[in-house]
Write a protein that holds these residues in place. Sequence first.
Motif, PDB file in Angstrom:
ATOM      1  N   THR B  29      -5.683 -19.570   4.842  1.00 35.21           N
ATOM      2  CA  THR B  29      -7.097 -19.694   5.198  1.00 35.21           C
ATOM      3  C   THR B  29      -7.618 -18.321   5.580  1.00 35.21           C
ATOM      4  O   THR B  29      -7.270 -17.804   6.648  1.00 35.21           O
ATOM      5  N   PRO B  30      -8.444 -17.735   4.755  1.00 34.58           N
ATOM      6  CA  PRO B  30      -8.962 -16.424   5.120  1.00 34.58           C
ATOM      7  C   PRO B  30      -9.961 -16.537   6.269  1.00 34.58           C
ATOM      8  O   PRO B  30     -10.551 -17.583   6.513  1.00 34.58           O
ATOM      9  N   THR B  31     -10.146 -15.436   6.965  1.00 32.82           N
ATOM     10  CA  THR B  31     -11.050 -15.443   8.111  1.00 32.82           C
ATOM     11  C   THR B  31     -12.496 -15.685   7.662  1.00 32.82           C
ATOM     12  O   THR B  31     -13.268 -16.356   8.339  1.00 32.82           O
ATOM     13  N   ILE B  32     -12.830 -15.104   6.510  1.00 32.58           N
ATOM     14  CA  ILE B  32     -14.176 -15.321   6.007  1.00 32.58           C
ATOM     15  C   ILE B  32     -14.222 -16.695   5.353  1.00 32.58           C
ATOM     16  O   ILE B  32     -13.472 -16.972   4.414  1.00 32.58           O
ATOM     17  N   PRO B  33     -15.095 -17.571   5.845  1.00 27.62           N
ATOM     18  CA  PRO B  33     -15.052 -18.957   5.353  1.00 27.62           C
ATOM     19  C   PRO B  33     -15.499 -19.073   3.896  1.00 27.62           C
ATOM     20  O   PRO B  33     -16.250 -18.251   3.378  1.00 27.62           O
ATOM     21  N   GLN B  62     -11.604  -9.502   3.142  1.00 24.73           N
ATOM     22  CA  GLN B  62     -10.933  -9.368   4.431  1.00 24.73           C
ATOM     23  C   GLN B  62     -10.080  -8.111   4.463  1.00 24.73           C
ATOM     24  O   GLN B  62     -10.043  -7.393   5.467  1.00 24.73           O
TER      25      GLN B  62
END
Lengths: 377, 136
Positions: B29-33, B62
Motif C-alpha cells: 500500500t503506497p503512502t499516496i492513495p 513516493q
Amino acid sequence: MSDGGGESGREFDRTTKRKSSDRDFPQAIAKIAVAQICESAGFQGFQQSALETLSEVVVRYIRELGKTAHTYANSACRTECNIFDIIQGLEDLASLQGFSGASDSDHCLAGSGTVREIVQYVSEAEEIPLAHSVPHFPVSRDRKQTPSFLQIGEEPPGDHIPAWLPAFPDPQTYVHSPVLNERGADPCAGNIEQARQHKKAEWSLLNLQQQLACNGLEGPSMIDPGDAAKARRAAETNPFLSAPLHFGEKGVSPVFLPAKLSNEAVVENQAGENHAVANHVSVLETFAPAIELMKSRSCESEEGRKRVLSNQRPAVQFKIEIGKKSTGTALDLSFQNKDVEKITSWFGKDNEKDDKKRRAEKILKESMKNPQELAQL
Amino acid sequence: MNQNQGGNDARHDDDSALSDFLASLVDYTPTIPDELVEHYLAKSGFQCPDVRLIRLVAVATQKFVAEVASDALQQCKARQSAVVKDKRDKQQKDKRLILTMEDLSKALRECGVNVKHQEYFADSPSSGMDPASRDE
C-alpha cells in the motif's frame, strides 16, 4: 489591445477561482501524504510554504507522468496506456537525474533502470499507509431530472409536443391567482403610516429651510392650512402641495438660486417702482418687530423676548425678496440666527408637536452654521 | 545464436521480474492513495483500468518524494553541523529537523525544478533571520 488584455485578465481571475475550489481536497490529501513520507525520511517539522511547494511539485509529477504515458500510448495508436508507456514516462522524467542504463538506446523497457530502482525502493522502504481513508472523489451529484410525459403518464397538451419531452411544471407555479387579504389590518401598517407622516413633515421642513436660505425669510406656509390664500402661497413655494398638472402641461420646477432671484427681483423692479417700493416697505415693516427686539436684546431676558414675540405674532404672511441687496447685507448673520430661532418658536406655538419643533430647530441650526453653503443652494 | 538465446533469457527474466513486481504491488500500500493518483492521472488523460499500474505510478511518486526529502535532510543536517562547529562552547541543543524552503529548493534544483522564494517579507521582527532558528 487593451480590451483584449482586460478581458483575458478577467477570465484569468475566473479560472483561478474555479481552480482553487476544485483542487482544495486533493491538494490537502497530497499534503498529508507528502508529510508522512518526509516524516519517514527523518524530518520532524515542516515550514508551511515548504510543505505546500513540495505537495504542488508532487501533484505536477503525477500529472506529468500521466501526460507522458498518454502521449506514448497515442503515438502507438492506442487510447489506453499500458506498463511500457508508464516506464517510458518514468524514463523521461528521470532523465535529468539519470538512471543506470539511460545511455542504452535499444534496451528492453522491462529491464529499465528506473523499474529496478523502484523495485529496490519497494523492497527497502517500509510500508506507510495514509493516515486517513480517502473516499472516492470527485463525488458526482445525480441530477434529478424532470420526468417526461410518458413517465408520468400524462397526455401532452397539444399535438405538437412529443411525449418523450419533460413534463410541464404544475400550473400553480406559473398561473397567477388573486390573493385574498385574509389578515385584514396589518399591525405594521399603522407604524408605516405614522412614519410616512413624519417623513412628509420633515421633508416640508427641509424644503422650508432651503427656501429660507435662498430667499431670506419665508413665511410659515404650513401653519394655517385653512386659509386659502396661504394654501395658494404654500402651493407656489412647496412643489409637493401644488395642484397636479393637466394633460399637456409641463411642470417647470422653480429653482431657488440666488442668481435667479436677483433676476426675478430685477424684473420686478423693472415692472413697477411702486411695487418694489411697496415690497421694500413691507420688508421694513415686517422686520420692525425683529429689529426692535434686537435693539432691546441685551436688556431683556429670553422669556421676555418670547412674550414680546407672542404679542406681535403676525397674522399675515410676509415674503421678503432680496430685491435690494443692501437690505439683505445690512442684516448680520447673528440677527439671522436669532430670527430663525424666533420663527421656530412661532412654529412651536401653533399646535405643532414638541419633537417636530425640536427637529425643525435642529435642522435650521445645522443649516445656519454654515452660511456659505447656504449661499450655494 | 547463443547470444540471442542469452538475450531472450534476459528478456524473459526481465519480463518475469516485472510481472512478479507488479503482482507484489497489489499487496503493498503506497503512502499516496490510489484515489488521488487516479484523480490526477484522469486529469491528464491517462486511461487504464488496471490497478497495478496505478500502484506503480504511486510508488514511483513516493520514491521521488523520498529522494527529494532525503536530499533536503542532508542539506539541513549539513547546515546544523556547520552552526555547531562555530559555537562549540554552547551546549549542543537537540534541534528539530525542519523542512525549510531553502533546503527544499536546493534539493529540487537537482531534479530540475526551480523553486525560488522571497528572501524575507518585511512584516515581522524576525524577518531576514536564519530560517533554521525560526521554529514554525
